[in-house]
Design a protein around this motif. Structure first.
Motif, PDB file in Angstrom:
ATOM      1  N   ASP A 144      41.036 -21.124  67.358  1.00 32.73           N
ATOM      2  CA  ASP A 144      41.786 -21.862  68.562  1.00 32.73           C
ATOM      3  C   ASP A 144      42.159 -21.291  69.621  1.00 32.73           C
ATOM      4  OD1 ASP A 144      42.998 -24.530  68.968  1.00 32.73           O
ATOM      5  OD2 ASP A 144      44.895 -23.454  68.604  1.00 32.73           O
ATOM      6  N   ARG A 145      42.486 -19.889  69.315  1.00 29.56           N
ATOM      7  CA  ARG A 145      43.012 -18.917  70.631  1.00 29.56           C
ATOM      8  C   ARG A 145      41.751 -18.684  71.492  1.00 29.56           C
ATOM      9  NH1 ARG A 145      46.857 -17.932  73.829  1.00 29.56           N
ATOM     10  NH2 ARG A 145      46.977 -15.868  74.676  1.00 29.56           N
ATOM     11  N   GLN A 147      38.900 -20.493  71.576  1.00 32.23           N
ATOM     12  CA  GLN A 147      38.585 -21.752  72.565  1.00 32.23           C
ATOM     13  C   GLN A 147      39.434 -21.688  73.619  1.00 32.23           C
ATOM     14  OE1 GLN A 147      36.049 -23.678  71.725  1.00 32.23           O
ATOM     15  NE2 GLN A 147      35.584 -22.189  69.968  1.00 32.23           N
ATOM     16  N   LYS A 148      40.634 -21.584  73.518  1.00 35.48           N
ATOM     17  CA  LYS A 148      41.503 -21.585  74.876  1.00 35.48           C
ATOM     18  C   LYS A 148      41.173 -20.688  75.903  1.00 35.48           C
ATOM     19  CE  LYS A 148      45.415 -23.588  72.363  1.00 35.48           C
ATOM     20  NZ  LYS A 148      46.925 -23.548  72.282  1.00 35.48           N
TER      21      LYS A 148
END
Length: 186
Positions: A144-145, A147-148
């Motif tokens: 998730d990180r 992707q950010k």
């Protein structure tokens, strides 16, 4: 907080409509103070005329700007190169550089001349990731990180592929190798 006295004094000082002499003085002061492009100078002069008005026949702003270009006070190509190098040096990508130059009124031909090469674009992505501690510069992160981080690099003007390659690099050596691969491409 601005007092009424200061506000009215400022308003009084700027309320005189411009004439040819005052407009030329404004233009000269602007190019003396700021590194600018012909498009930015024209926008500035149009805004000043809108704010203060103009006595008499409306001026030919394009002719005034062209005169300053002929005199060498304005050099769009030098401005574009400087702006491109500055943005790229801070790690911004080709798309972000293009947007900044378009906003400054730089013609398409000049924008194409100063567009970064593949190596320069990759080096800018490396620099951005390093500065923001993305990918191999920030340690272990979850999906998730990542992707950010990719999204932040894309917003900074890098291609999706470049952002993904940088963020998903195993270590700084592999990121450096990815940048070096593009050196011979140009």
């Amino acid at each position: 907080m601005v007092s009424e006295e200061t506000s009215s004094r400022r308003k009084r000082r700027n309320s005189r409509p411009l004439d040819d002499t005052r407009l030329k003085d404004l233009a000269l002061a602007y190019v003396a103070r700021f590194a600018t492009s012909s498009g930015k100078l024209a926008d500035y002069l149009r805004r000043k005329i809108r704010e203060r008005g103009f006595e008499g026949e409306p001026p030919d702003i394009d002719a005034l700007v062209q005169r300053y270009v002929e005199l060498g006070y304005i050099d769009d190509e030098a401005f574009a190169r400087t702006r491109e190098e500055g943005l790229r040096g801070r790690g911004y990508g080709a798309r972000r550089v293009e947007q900044a130059l378009r906003a400054a009124g730089i013609e398409e031909g000049i924008r194409a001349q100063v567009a970064p090469s593949e190596y320069q674009a990759r080096h800018a992505a490396y620099r951005f990731a390093e500065r923001r501690r993305f990918g191999p510069f920030g340690g272990e992160v979850d999906r998730d990180r990542q992707q950010k981080q990719i999204a932040a690099m894309v917003r900074a003007g890098h291609s999706f592929d470049a952002a993904r390659a940088m963020v998903e690099a195993r270590d700084t050596d592999s990121a450096s190798e990815w940048v070096a691969e593009a050196e011979g491409m140009d």
